[in-house]
Scaffold this active site. Structure first.
Site, PDB file in Angstrom:
ATOM      1  N   ASN A  11      13.094  20.750   3.004  1.00 37.39           N
ATOM      2  CA  ASN A  11      13.801  21.146   1.782  1.00 37.39           C
ATOM      3  C   ASN A  11      14.949  22.046   2.211  1.00 37.39           C
ATOM      4  OD1 ASN A  11      14.689  22.084  -0.648  1.00 37.39           O
ATOM      5  ND2 ASN A  11      12.818  23.219  -1.180  1.00 37.39           N
ATOM      6  N   LYS A  13      17.286  23.150   0.464  1.00 34.60           N
ATOM      7  CA  LYS A  13      17.725  24.033  -0.630  1.00 34.60           C
ATOM      8  C   LYS A  13      19.264  24.006  -0.701  1.00 34.60           C
ATOM      9  CE  LYS A  13      13.483  26.567  -0.168  1.00 34.60           C
ATOM     10  NZ  LYS A  13      12.726  27.762  -0.473  1.00 34.60           N
ATOM     11  N   HIS A  96       9.868  22.436  -8.246  1.00 32.30           N
ATOM     12  CA  HIS A  96       9.847  23.483  -7.215  1.00 32.30           C
ATOM     13  C   HIS A  96       9.835  24.850  -7.915  1.00 32.30           C
ATOM     14  CE1 HIS A  96      11.141  26.154  -4.014  1.00 32.30           C
ATOM     15  NE2 HIS A  96      10.698  25.233  -3.176  1.00 32.30           N
ATOM     16  N   GLU A  98      11.386  27.454  -7.453  1.00 33.84           N
ATOM     17  CA  GLU A  98      12.714  28.020  -7.744  1.00 33.84           C
ATOM     18  C   GLU A  98      13.313  27.376  -8.986  1.00 33.84           C
ATOM     19  OE1 GLU A  98      14.272  27.407  -3.805  1.00 33.84           O
ATOM     20  OE2 GLU A  98      12.855  28.906  -3.069  1.00 33.84           O
ATOM     21  N   GLU A 167       2.572  25.130  -3.056  1.00 33.01           N
ATOM     22  CA  GLU A 167       3.456  26.145  -2.485  1.00 33.01           C
ATOM     23  C   GLU A 167       3.212  27.469  -3.195  1.00 33.01           C
ATOM     24  OE1 GLU A 167       7.163  24.336  -0.447  1.00 33.01           O
ATOM     25  OE2 GLU A 167       7.612  24.643  -2.545  1.00 33.01           O
TER      26      GLU A 167
HETATM   27  P1  PGA Z   1      10.119  28.104   3.056  1.00 34.46           P
HETATM   28  O1  PGA Z   1      10.387  27.238   1.737  1.00 34.46           O
HETATM   29  O2  PGA Z   1       9.551  27.178   4.093  1.00 34.46           O
HETATM   30  O3  PGA Z   1      11.452  28.646   3.428  1.00 34.46           O
HETATM   31  O4  PGA Z   1       9.131  29.174   2.674  1.00 34.46           O
HETATM   32  C1  PGA Z   1       9.499  26.217   1.354  1.00 34.46           C
HETATM   33  C2  PGA Z   1       9.953  25.624   0.052  1.00 34.46           C
HETATM   34  O5  PGA Z   1      10.413  26.382  -0.818  1.00 34.46           O
HETATM   35  O6  PGA Z   1       9.857  24.408  -0.169  1.00 34.46           O
END
Ligand code: PGA
Length: 261
Positions: A11, A13, A96, A98, A167
């Protein structure tokens, strides 16, 4: 025994640019060898075409980070499942944390997005997870069960076509990872809920995500109900991402009993 092919999904982002993406993809492809697991890259929408071109014919599948809950029409700024398909997208993240946190996505919206993805032939990777406050209040199980229940309710007939990512919000981008036992415990809860909903629940891949990295991937990916990983920060560095893929490979070898006397 866990004999499903593991899925490792990156991901990215809101990171990257044309030059950096190209360099990262070249480094990943140069180091990947014969990947024993399925691999996907969830890239920002403007770069789908670039990554599609650079990964064509490789083991890297294309993924999106989000999809609209609407089919088409007057929804400025949205990207539909059909548009993603047009660019060869195979998976899309849905819900997700976020998106839930900063964009107000409710369980119902997430369930609708999963439905749009499925209808267009994409595999939604539905993300669930509790906040630190919820964990400390003993609500972890209730929260993830509620989040998954909405998706099952709307997509029950084809729930075995989704992938799920657990997550914990407190582990995302924080460097705090769930212990293998903590993650497995939640994965077992999710698996049981899926089993109650579908006779084919055994084939659904349950990924762990949240500060997954080269150092902690192997024991997490060796858990019986952890079928892969969703990797944020570490997916932006080719050596780290490749090490996680290697760990998934190792876990698959152990699960299959290859090499055992
Ligand atoms: P991270 O993010 O590995 O940076 O903790 C995982 C995600 O949000 O999918």
């Amino acid at each position: 025994m866990n004999d499903k092919k593991k899925l490792i999904a990156a991901n990215w982002k809101m990171n990257g640019d044309l030059a950096a993406n190209e360099a990262l993809l070249h480094a990943i492809l140069a180091g990947i060898g014969d990947a024993a697991c399925d691999l996907a890259l969830a890239v920002p929408a403007p770069y789908l075409a670039q990554v599609q071109a650079l990964t064509a014919g490789t083991v890297l599948a294309l993924a999106a980070q989000d999809v609209s809950q609407h089919e088409a029409g007057a929804y400025t700024g949205e990207v539909s499942a059909a548009m993603l398909r047009d660019f060869g997208v195979r998976y899309t993240l849905v819900g997700h944390s976020e998106r839930r946190q900063y964009h107000g996505e409710t369980d119902q919206v997430v369930a609708q997005k999963a439905q749009r993805a499925l209808a267009a032939g994409l595999t939604p990777i539905v993300c669930v997870g509790e906040t630190l406050q919820e964990r400390e209040a003993g609500q972890t199980e209730a929260v993830v069960r509620r989040q998954l229940a909405a998706v099952i309710q709307r997509n029950g007939h084809c729930i075995s076509e989704v992938a799920l990512a657990y997550e914990p919000v407190w582990a995302i981008g924080t460097g705090h990872t769930a212990s293998p036992a903590q993650a497995q415990a939640v994965h077992a809860v999710l698996r049981a809920q899926l089993r109650a909903a579908s006779a084919q629940a055994g084939r659904i891949r349950l990924l762990y995500g949240g500060s997954l990295n080269a150092a902690n991937a192997a024991p997490l990916l060796a858990q019986p109900d952890i079928d892969g990983g969703l990797v944020g920060g570490a997916s932006l560095k080719a050596p780290d991402f490749l090490a996680i893929i290697a760990a998934a490979h190792g876990a698959a070898v152990i699960a299959s009993g290859v090499g055992k006397e």
